[in-house]
Design a protein around this motif. Structure first.
Motif: not given
Ligand code: WTA
Length: 635
Positions: A372-376, A396-403, A486-488, A498-503, A507-509, A512-514
């Protein structure tokens, strides 16, 4: 009977279809059969994404701690609820049973009450991964106080911003924390933060590292003597379904962090139901999520989801590299962990250390692996599958968000065939949509777009604390009548996502979302800095790292660039936290700007990633001439 526990792919499709055709009926059955309510709801769902307003189980009354603790006492009183593994492997692990958890939460809740905390008050929790962290969340929930956990790696400045935004009355902290072979002076950070806060009336301090700290008279108290005197039982506050449960801050593209507000009933139902299915939890399993409770993953899948299912949930205080890179696998072996849930960053860091640490441990207890947390990336996925799961444990590659509060797109293990880098299919009740730039939904498969959700789900955040307008603008204004993530994402030929990342500019480092704004504000505090912009660029382990473009003031003073670089990172550490330090800093003379003065980060991102093939149209810039200069000086 609801299909609370999905056991094969056919059943998944059947349950999914029902959840979309008749969502109210679907969620009502789950809520009815698996939870303890003080009063039943009048209406399952009320929603309007234009306001936006979403209400689940209106009219119902409950307390989430009765669901997470009290109702298990008869059948699971002596079962381990929280299995605490300390930082130091020589310190004994603690098995906290449901009965003990009940006692400790009740006493803690009584201490909060005695200190004047009432329903609706905000309590800031700034603690390391020790049992008191989980207990303090539950103690707040017991009395209806709204907890706001701040990750204990954030700086005093970041802590103060969050305390002030939600006007917390109390801070719960510890004298310090252990992190590998280091200790961190948490109480000192709290003291510094509180110099800028006016709403805090009391600070409760857990003793963890036995350090010398200063206690401010009339404000600060050690919690243990108070717990020792506290009555054993605390009647659970009766909460309405939509009463706030907690606030958790997450970074935005611009401005200060957003205090996402989660409410009681929907959050409970959704986190419990997802936990049961995504991890296929069975009665005697030992489940371990390596996240920190300071993030949403810890809230939903260390504390509330597992405990609502009467599970045994591991809490690990330390880091994957201490005393060596075998620590995770040592813990899996020691506690016979069955489900293991971590972040791609951790997997990449551990993979880099080779197989020696893996092979020396017996990992045969593992049944399910999660990320979880970023694309693998594909390489990390295979390393995890081959070496940790031995190709026996589905990932299990789980996509989700704080929201979103809970897992949204994920395989159901043993049912959904997995595919590397794909989060696969929506969880029951979740209706994703991919949107094009014109705001139209892209139908069909083998398409890519911006990921939205079309229909409410029980655990979605209801607002941003104190700023409903911002909530509406951020999530419900880009696409009409849809929640924008906010994701593509792309959808393949069979409908897998497949989650491609933030649009956006988040920035996910290292998972961690920054947000860019607080980091740029920190950089700009350096006396030699005139202006700055940060972007992410690909990094082998962290996923993304930060790249800063900095314009220095023309002061005539000569400064060594190396010193300025160090000082900038020092200020960032103080203002935001060490996770936000820049990997690269390029000094430049100008930043590309639009005619309205907005920095064109798209161009900066390309230069930082050394991808100059398609810089796009620069002619609309206010200052197109600066671009070549930035390219020439690039690091
Ligand atoms: C990213 C963490 C790809 C995404 C639970 C999202 C992911 C942001 C995945 C939320 C995944 C999370 N694959 N990307 N499996 N999971 N993300 O709020 O960009 O800390 O919007 O919640 O992390 O991060 P947050």
């Amino acid at each position: 009977m609801s299909n609370y526990h999905i056991k094969n792919l056919e059943e998944y499709f059947q349950v999914y279809r029902r959840s979309v055709r008749n969502p109210e009926n679907f969620w009502e059955e789950i809520a009815e059969e698996h939870f303890l309510w003080r009063k039943r709801w009048n209406k399952v769902l009320n929603w309007d994404f234009t306001k936006p307003e979403v209400k689940w189980f209106e009219g119902a009354e409950l307390n989430i701690t009765e669901n997470c603790i009290d109702r298990h006492l008869v059948t699971r009183g002596n079962k381990t609820a929280i299995l605490f593994e300390p930082n130091n492997p020589d310190e004994e692990a603690q098995h906290i049973t449901y009965k003990e958890l009940y006692d400790r939460v009740n006493k803690f809740a009584n201490v909060l009450k005695a200190k004047g905390i009432k329903k609706g008050d905000r309590v800031c929790i700034y603690l390391p991964m020790i049992p008191e962290l989980a207990i303090s969340l539950l103690a707040c929930a017991r009395i209806g106080a709204i907890h706001s956990v701040v990750f204990a790696g954030f700086s005093s400045n970041a802590l103060a911003t969050r305390i002030n935004d939600s006007e917390c009355k109390m801070v719960i902290t510890s004298d310090g924390s252990y992190r590998g072979n280091k200790t961190i002076d948490l109480k000192g950070i709290v003291d510094e933060a509180l110099e800028d806060c006016t709403t805090i009336e009391s600070v409760l301090v857990v003793k963890r590292i036995d350090s010398e700290i200063t206690m401010k008279n009339g404000r600060d108290e050690w919690i243990q003597p108070l717990l020792d005197k506290a009555p054993d039982h605390c009647e659970a506050e009766i909460m309405k379904a939509e009463d706030p449960l907690f606030i958790l801050y997450t970074s935005g593209s611009t401005g200060k962090p957003k205090g996402m507000l989660h409410t009681t009933a929907g959050y409970m139902v959704y986190t419990a139901y997802t936990f049961k299915n995504v991890f296929q939890y069975r009665e005697n399993d030992v489940y371990w999520c390596t996240a920190d409770i300071g993030w949403i993953t810890g809230h939903s899948y260390i504390v509330y989801g597992p405990l609502a299912n009467g599970a045994t949930t591991v809490m690990f205080e330390g880091v994957p590299s201490y005393p060596d890179y075998g620590r995770f696998w040592e813990i899996v072996e020691k506690h016979k962990v069955n489900q293991f849930y971590t972040a791609p960053t951790a997997i990449r860091a551990l993979a880099k250390e080779g197989l020696g640490h893996v092979e020396s441990h017996d990992l045969s207890s593992l049944k399910i692996l999660g990320t979880v947390g970023e694309p693998i990336n594909e390489e990390a996925w295979h390393w995890y599958d081959d070496n940790i799961g031995k190709r026996q444990s589905p990932i299990v590659d789980t996509w989700w968000q704080t929201e979103t509060g809970g897992i949204m797109i994920t395989p159901i293990p043993f049912s959904t065939p997995t595919k590397p880098t794909y989060a696969t299919l929506p969880f029951p009740g979740i209706q994703p949509a991919l949107m094009d730039a014109e705001g139209n939904e892209i139908k069909g498969n083998q398409v890519e777009g911006r990921l939205c959700i079309k229909f409410p789900w029980p655990s979605m955040a209801r607002t941003i604390w104190g700023n409903h307008q911002r909530y509406k603008e951020t999530y419900f204004s880009t696409f009409e009548n849809k929640y924008f993530t906010g994701d593509g994402a792309l959808r393949d030929e069979v409908g897998y996502y497949r989650i491609t990342g933030r649009v956006d500019d988040v920035i996910i480092v290292s998972g961690h979302n920054l947000g860019t704004a607080p980091i740029e504000d920190a950089i700009n505090e350096h006396p030699a800095v005139a202006e700055s912009a940060i972007v992410g660029f690909p990094h082998d382990i962290k996923g993304n790292a930060l790249y800063g473009y900095v314009i220095l003031k023309d002061t005539g003073e000569s400064r060594r660039h190396e010193n300025v670089r160090k000082e900038i990172n020092q200020i960032i550490t103080e203002q935001v936290g060490p996770i936000a330090k820049l990997d690269k800093i390029q000094f430049t003379k100008g930043l590309p700007k639009t005619r309205s003065g907005k920095i064109m980060r798209r161009i900066l991102r390309k230069i930082a990633s050394n991808d100059l093939s398609n810089l796009g149209d620069t002619s609309t810039l206010l200052n197109p001439e600066v671009v070549q200069g930035i390219i020439d000086e690039a690091l």
